[in-house]
Design an enzyme around this catalytic site. Structure first.
Site, PDB file in Angstrom:
ATOM      1  N   GLY A  80       0.824  -1.206   0.000  1.00 48.62           N
ATOM      2  CA  GLY A  80       0.000   0.000   0.000  1.00 48.62           C
ATOM      3  C   GLY A  80       0.855   1.251   0.000  1.00 48.62           C
ATOM      4  O   GLY A  80       2.039   1.217  -0.305  1.00 48.62           O
ATOM      5  N   ALA A  91       4.559   4.941   4.974  1.00 50.63           N
ATOM      6  CA  ALA A  91       5.971   4.885   5.341  1.00 50.63           C
ATOM      7  C   ALA A  91       6.519   3.463   5.273  1.00 50.63           C
ATOM      8  O   ALA A  91       7.661   3.260   4.842  1.00 50.63           O
ATOM      9  CB  ALA A  91       6.137   5.459   6.738  1.00 50.63           C
ATOM     10  N   GLU A 100      -2.961  -3.259  -5.669  1.00 54.85           N
ATOM     11  CA  GLU A 100      -4.132  -2.398  -5.865  1.00 54.85           C
ATOM     12  C   GLU A 100      -3.689  -0.966  -6.082  1.00 54.85           C
ATOM     13  O   GLU A 100      -4.374  -0.171  -6.686  1.00 54.85           O
ATOM     14  CB  GLU A 100      -5.098  -2.511  -4.692  1.00 54.85           C
ATOM     15  CG  GLU A 100      -4.535  -2.031  -3.374  1.00 54.85           C
ATOM     16  CD  GLU A 100      -5.383  -2.463  -2.199  1.00 54.85           C
ATOM     17  OE1 GLU A 100      -5.956  -3.542  -2.248  1.00 54.85           O
ATOM     18  OE2 GLU A 100      -5.452  -1.695  -1.221  1.00 54.85           O
ATOM     19  N   GLY A 117      -8.082  -3.669   0.433  1.00 55.80           N
ATOM     20  CA  GLY A 117      -7.686  -4.893  -0.263  1.00 55.80           C
ATOM     21  C   GLY A 117      -6.899  -5.843   0.608  1.00 55.80           C
ATOM     22  O   GLY A 117      -6.311  -6.806   0.110  1.00 55.80           O
TER      23      GLY A 117
HETATM   24  N1  COA Z   1      -4.351   1.908  19.787  1.00 53.36           N
HETATM   25  C1  COA Z   1      -4.572   3.235  19.812  1.00 53.36           C
HETATM   26  N2  COA Z   1      -4.241   4.065  18.776  1.00 53.36           N
HETATM   27  C2  COA Z   1      -3.672   3.508  17.707  1.00 53.36           C
HETATM   28  C3  COA Z   1      -3.410   2.132  17.617  1.00 53.36           C
HETATM   29  C4  COA Z   1      -3.774   1.312  18.706  1.00 53.36           C
HETATM   30  N3  COA Z   1      -3.560  -0.005  18.692  1.00 53.36           N
HETATM   31  N4  COA Z   1      -2.822   1.875  16.426  1.00 53.36           N
HETATM   32  C5  COA Z   1      -2.716   3.037  15.787  1.00 53.36           C
HETATM   33  N5  COA Z   1      -3.225   4.031  16.551  1.00 53.36           N
HETATM   34  C6  COA Z   1      -3.301   5.455  16.204  1.00 53.36           C
HETATM   35  C7  COA Z   1      -1.913   5.996  15.893  1.00 53.36           C
HETATM   36  O1  COA Z   1      -1.293   6.508  17.086  1.00 53.36           O
HETATM   37  C8  COA Z   1      -2.235   7.096  14.915  1.00 53.36           C
HETATM   38  O2  COA Z   1      -2.739   8.207  15.623  1.00 53.36           O
HETATM   39  P1  COA Z   1      -2.539   9.716  15.062  1.00 53.36           P
HETATM   40  O3  COA Z   1      -3.317   9.750  13.778  1.00 53.36           O
HETATM   41  O4  COA Z   1      -3.105  10.551  16.147  1.00 53.36           O
HETATM   42  O5  COA Z   1      -1.058   9.877  14.861  1.00 53.36           O
HETATM   43  C9  COA Z   1      -3.400   6.512  14.107  1.00 53.36           C
HETATM   44  O6  COA Z   1      -4.003   5.549  14.970  1.00 53.36           O
HETATM   45  C10 COA Z   1      -2.960   5.828  12.813  1.00 53.36           C
HETATM   46  O7  COA Z   1      -2.026   4.824  13.102  1.00 53.36           O
HETATM   47  P2  COA Z   1      -0.835   4.486  12.092  1.00 53.36           P
HETATM   48  O8  COA Z   1      -0.090   3.332  12.663  1.00 53.36           O
HETATM   49  O9  COA Z   1      -0.054   5.737  11.782  1.00 53.36           O
HETATM   50  O10 COA Z   1      -1.657   4.058  10.823  1.00 53.36           O
HETATM   51  P3  COA Z   1      -1.229   4.042   9.302  1.00 53.36           P
HETATM   52  O11 COA Z   1      -1.399   5.371   8.689  1.00 53.36           O
HETATM   53  O12 COA Z   1       0.111   3.362   9.153  1.00 53.36           O
HETATM   54  O13 COA Z   1      -2.360   3.101   8.695  1.00 53.36           O
HETATM   55  C11 COA Z   1      -3.916   1.296   8.695  1.00 53.36           C
HETATM   56  C12 COA Z   1      -2.574   1.803   9.194  1.00 53.36           C
HETATM   57  C13 COA Z   1      -4.124  -0.083   9.273  1.00 53.36           C
HETATM   58  C14 COA Z   1      -5.039   2.202   9.147  1.00 53.36           C
HETATM   59  C15 COA Z   1      -3.879   1.239   7.136  1.00 53.36           C
HETATM   60  O14 COA Z   1      -2.826   0.423   6.717  1.00 53.36           O
HETATM   61  C16 COA Z   1      -5.175   0.705   6.588  1.00 53.36           C
HETATM   62  O15 COA Z   1      -6.089   1.465   6.398  1.00 53.36           O
HETATM   63  N6  COA Z   1      -5.252  -0.627   6.317  1.00 53.36           N
HETATM   64  C17 COA Z   1      -6.496  -1.296   5.931  1.00 53.36           C
HETATM   65  C18 COA Z   1      -6.638  -1.462   4.454  1.00 53.36           C
HETATM   66  C19 COA Z   1      -5.492  -2.143   3.810  1.00 53.36           C
HETATM   67  O16 COA Z   1      -4.667  -2.783   4.421  1.00 53.36           O
HETATM   68  N7  COA Z   1      -5.429  -1.995   2.498  1.00 53.36           N
HETATM   69  C20 COA Z   1      -4.382  -2.549   1.686  1.00 53.36           C
HETATM   70  C21 COA Z   1      -3.247  -1.609   1.445  1.00 53.36           C
HETATM   71  S1  COA Z   1      -3.686  -0.112   0.553  1.00 53.36           S
END
Ligand code: COA
Length: 435
Positions: free
Chosen positions: A214, A217, A237, A335
Site C-alpha cells: 500500500g 511509510a 491495488e 484490499g
Molecule cells: N491503539 C490506539 N491508537 C492507535 C493504535 C492502537 N492499537 N494503532 C494506531 N493508533 C493510532 C496511531 O497513534 C495514529 O494516531 P494519530 O493519527 O493521532 O497519529 C493513528 O491511529 C494511525 O495509526 P498508524 O499506525 O499511523 O496508521 P497508518 O497510517 O500506518 O495506517 C492502517 C494503518 C491499518 C489504518 C492502514 O494500513 C489501513 O487502512 N489498512 C487497511 C486497508 C489495507 O490494508 N489496504 C491494503 C493496502 S492499501
C-alpha cells in the site's frame, strides 16, 4: 491527427443531472472530482437537493457534504474512510460500508447498490475516440458502466493510463472542462522503526517475487531496501513513488510473472506528479478493474506473491484489526484480505502484516482486541507478522505458540504484561510452550 471535438458545459450546468434521491459515485483519491463536488454543494445551498447518497473509496481534498448542516441532503456511505471524512464518520454524519475492495465494483454491477450518476475525471480523447480514467479504475469503471448519467471532467493532467482505464468517449454523457492538477501525496522519510520493519520485510522478499504494497511509510521503507533484488513484479491495488526508483534501476521487470509478464498491474494510484507522469502512455503499466487486480484467485496465479499490509492492532491469537480503533471507524477493509488470501494461495507466496510494535507508548499487540474493534484479517488468514523486532510466521501454529511468537516481536516494555495475560488465558502450560 484529427482532434475530436467535445461539447463541454459548466460544472453548475452538469450537476443539474443529479436528482433528489439519487446515488452518486465519485472517482476517488488523485482524481476526486472537486469542481463537481463544489457545484453540488452550491445546488444544496440553494435548497435544490434532498436525500442524495454519495459513494466512493477514500477521496482527497476538502469535504463539506458530511458536515451537520447537510443532514438530510447528502448521505456519504463510503467503502473506505479517509482522513478527511474520519471525524464526520466517527460522529455519525457519514457512514461506512465494509466490503472487500475486490467486491466494491460488484455492489454496483449486481444492482445491490443503485448508481445513478458517476462523476469522474478523464484524459482528453485520443484520435481513436478513447479517454482514460487515469489513476482510478477501481470501482469507478463499474460506476461508469452502470450509471444513468456519467459526468466527466476532461483534464489534460489525467494521465493516459492503459488497461481497463481506457474507455470509449461515448460512455460519457456530460463533459466539463477542468485542467486542475491531480492531487499528490508526498512520501515522508521512514523513521528508525519503519526502517527496521522495512529490513525485516525485505529479508522475506525473494528474487522474482510479485509485490503488493500500500501507500505510506512502511511500503516505502521496504521498497528502499530492495535495490539489490532481481526481477521483481508488481501486481497490486496501488503503488506510489517508492516503486519508480526500482523500475529505473531495472529491479522491477515483471519478467518472472506468470500473468501480465513484464507489466505492472494496479487499480488506483496516489503519489507525486512523477507517478502520474510515469503511467502516462506507458505500456508497462496496466490500470485494471478492481475485480481483476484484487481477485484472490487472479492474485494467486503469479508465483511468489508477497503482500505487505499494515494494521492498527493484533491480539495474541493473530486476529488483525485494520479498520477501526475500538468502535471508531478509522479506514476500511480495503484490499487487505484480497491480497493476504491471494498471496497465501500463490506458489511460494508470503502474506505479511507489518506494523510498529507500539504507538504513543501503547502496545499494538494486545491480549484482546479493544472493545468494538473489528477483525479484518482473521486468525486463519494471518501468516507472517512483522514489527521492528523481527518477523514471525503464525501459520499452522497453535494459539499458545502464536502468543509466544507475537510476544517475541512485541515492544520489550510490554512483553511482561503480555506474558501475564497469556498465562492467565492459557494457564500454567503456557510457560512450557516453545516459540
Ligand atoms: N491503539 C490506539 N491508537 C492507535 C493504535 C492502537 N492499537 N494503532 C494506531 N493508533 C493510532 C496511531 O497513534 C495514529 O494516531 P494519530 O493519527 O493521532 O497519529 C493513528 O491511529 C494511525 O495509526 P498508524 O499506525 O499511523 O496508521 P497508518 O497510517 O500506518 O495506517 C492502517 C494503518 C491499518 C489504518 C492502514 O494500513 C489501513 O487502512 N489498512 C487497511 C486497508 C489495507 O490494508 N489496504 C491494503 C493496502 S492499501
Amino acid at each position: 491527427m484529427n482532434p475530436i471535438h467535445i461539447k463541454t458545459v459548466s460544472a453548475d450546468e452538469a450537476v443539474k443531472a443529479v436528482k433528489s434521491g439519487d446515488h452518486l459515485h465519485f472517482s476517488p483519491v488523485a482524481t476526486t472530482p472537486q469542481i463537481l463536488i463544489d457545484a453540488l454543494i452550491r445546488r444544496a445551498d440553494r435548497g435544490e437537493l434532498r436525500d442524495v447518497y454519495i459513494h466512493h473509496l477514500h477521496i482527497e481534498g476538502p469535504v463539506v457534504y458530511a458536515d451537520p448542516q447537510y443532514e438530510g441532503i447528502f448521505q456519504a456511505d463510503q467503502f473506505f474512510v479517509g482522513g478527511n471524512l474520519r471525524k464526520q464518520t466517527q460522529a455519525g454524519y457519514a457512514d461506512y460500508i465494509p466490503v472487500f475492495l475486490s467486491e466494491t465494483q460488484k455492489l454496483y454491477r449486481s444492482g445491490m447498490l443503485p448508481i445513478d450518476v458517476a462523476m469522474v475525471q478523464v484524459s482528453p480523447p485520443d484520435k481513436h475516440g478513447y479517454v482514460s480514467l487515469g489513476t482510478s479504475v477501481d470501482a469507478t469503471l463499474a460506476a461508469v458502466q452502470q450509471a444513468r448519467t456519467v459526468i466527466a471532467i476532461v483534464n489534460k493532467n489525467v494521465p493516459r493510463a492503459w488497461g481497463d482505464a481506457m474507455i470509449r468517449m461515448e460512455e460519457i454523457d456530460i463533459w466539463v472542462e477542468g485542467d486542475t492538477p491531480l492531487i499528490e501525496a508526498h512520501l515522508t522519510e521512514p523513521n528508525e522503526v519503519e526502517q527496521a520493519i522495512g529490513k525485516h520485510c525485505a529479508a522475506l522478499i525473494e528474487d522474482g517475487a510479485c509485490l503488493q504494497m500500500g501507500i505510506g511509510a512502511i511500503p516505502n521503507a521496504v521498497l528502499s531496501q530492495l535495490g539489490g533484488h532481481q526481477d521483481l513484479g508488481i501486481h497490486t491495488e496501488m503503488f506510489a513513488d517508492g516503486v519508480l526508483e526500482l523500475v529505473e534501476k531495472g529491479v522491477v521487470t515483471g519478467a518472472r510473472k506468470a500473468i501480465d509478464r513484464g507489466k505492472m498491474v494496479s487499480t488506483f494510484l496516489m503519489g507525486s506528479q512523477k507517478v502520474y507522469d510515469f503511467i502516462d502512455d506507458n505500456p508497462m503499466v496496466l490500470m485494471m478493474d478492481v475485480s481483476y487486480t484484487n481477485d484472490p484467485y487472479v492474485i494467486a496465479r503469479n508465483p511468489r506473491v508477497t503482500a505487505i499490509n499494515s494494521a492498527l492492532q493484533v491480539d495474541l491469537t493473530g486476529q488483525v484489526c485494520a479498520d477501526s480503533l475500538g468502535t471508531k471507524f478509522f479506514s476500511g477493509v480495503g484490499g487487505q484480505v484480497d491480497f493476504i488470501y491471494g498471496a497465501s494461495r500463490s506458489e511460494g507466496g508470503k502474506a505479511i502484516i507489518a506494523m510498529p510494535s507500539q504507538t504513543k507508548g501503547i502496545s499494538k499487540i494486545a491480549p484482546e482486541l479493544s472493545s468494538g474493534a473489528g477483525v479484518v484479517t482473521t486468525r486463519a488468514h494471518i501468516h507472517w507478522f512483522v514489527t521492528e523486532y523481527g518477523a514471525v510466521n503464525l501459520y499452522g501454529k497453535s494459539m499458545q505458540e502464536r502468543a509466544k511468537l507475537l510476544i517475541s516481536v512485541a515492544h520489550p516494555d510490554h512483553r511482561q504484561e503480555l506474558e501475564q495475560a497469556a498465562f492467565e488465558r492459557f494457564g500454567p502450560h503456557f510457560r512450557f510452550v516453545k516459540e
